[in-house]
Design a protein around this motif. Sequence first.
Motif, mmCIF file in Angstrom:
data_model
loop_
_atom_site.group_PDB
_atom_site.id
_atom_site.type_symbol
_atom_site.label_atom_id
_atom_site.label_comp_id
_atom_site.label_asym_id
_atom_site.label_seq_id
_atom_site.Cartn_x
_atom_site.Cartn_y
_atom_site.Cartn_z
ATOM 1 N N LEU A 65 0.828 -1.208 0.000
ATOM 2 C CA LEU A 65 0.000 0.000 0.000
ATOM 3 C C LEU A 65 0.861 1.256 0.000
ATOM 4 O O LEU A 65 0.397 2.335 -0.344
ATOM 5 N N ASP A 66 2.128 1.106 0.389
ATOM 6 C CA ASP A 66 3.085 2.206 0.407
ATOM 7 C C ASP A 66 4.454 1.627 0.067
ATOM 8 O O ASP A 66 4.628 0.402 0.042
ATOM 9 N N THR A 67 5.426 2.486 -0.193
ATOM 10 C CA THR A 67 6.778 2.020 -0.494
ATOM 11 C C THR A 67 7.734 2.514 0.589
ATOM 12 O O THR A 67 7.586 3.612 1.124
ATOM 13 N N PRO A 68 8.734 1.684 0.926
ATOM 14 C CA PRO A 68 9.670 2.065 1.986
ATOM 15 C C PRO A 68 10.661 3.122 1.532
ATOM 16 O O PRO A 68 10.914 3.273 0.335
ATOM 17 N N THR A 69 11.226 3.814 2.481
ATOM 18 C CA THR A 69 12.301 4.754 2.187
ATOM 19 C C THR A 69 13.561 3.994 1.787
ATOM 20 O O THR A 69 14.287 4.386 0.877
ATOM 21 N N GLU A 70 13.815 2.902 2.493
ATOM 22 C CA GLU A 70 14.967 2.045 2.201
ATOM 23 C C GLU A 70 14.548 0.593 2.417
ATOM 24 O O GLU A 70 13.590 0.304 3.122
ATOM 25 N N GLY A 71 15.292 -0.330 1.798
ATOM 26 C CA GLY A 71 15.037 -1.742 1.999
ATOM 27 C C GLY A 71 14.106 -2.326 0.944
ATOM 28 O O GLY A 71 13.596 -1.613 0.067
ATOM 29 N N THR A 72 13.888 -3.637 1.024
ATOM 30 C CA THR A 72 13.064 -4.329 0.037
ATOM 31 C C THR A 72 11.992 -5.181 0.698
ATOM 32 O O THR A 72 12.172 -5.693 1.802
#
Length: 202
Positions: A65-72
């Motif tokens: 639903l959202d994307t992270p600032t960092e990481g996978t």
Amino acid sequence: MTDLSKTDSSPMLRVSDLTHRVSLETDRLTILQGVSLEINRGESVAIVGRSGSGKTTLLGLLAGLDTPTEGTVELDGSVISKLSEDERAKLRARRVGFVFQSFQLLPALTALENVMIAMQIGGFSRFEAEKRARDLLTQVGLARRLNHRPAQLSGGEKQRVSFARALSNKPKIIFADEPTANLDSRQSDNLMNLVRQLRQEQ
């Protein structure tokens, strides 16, 4: 869309070094930092923590639903953290069920229509969607409330509609944000037993 080679033994969900920050007027707030985890297929996992610790944010990131600032975030072999918003929406329609803490039911639609619409977006015919929606709503104890709109339902009834909707597209994984908060202990037990039963069947 990145599809990795996946087998029944590969994790359903793999998260690596997940960090999420939001910008404020004068600063940046770190909500999550360095989260890594794996969840296997068929496994049930509870995320616990105090209010404001980032549980809802984490669920939103895991479900795309959202994307992270960092990481996978890798979900069922797809690295969803690298997908576009449209690609993530298509993946969720096919593989993910989500029970929102605030229900997120469409107020103009009946309970039946709220469950059907998720399936129609996912490619079910109207006939298939209506039949499965009726069956699921009956299983969660709402056979007599099919034609009621959200404003005519109690909090517990709306929660059960949300569960039926989350199960409707036969998802490979279900994310539930405080899923039984509006249910009494009997309703909660019945609903979780239904989820376990459907998990075993599917």
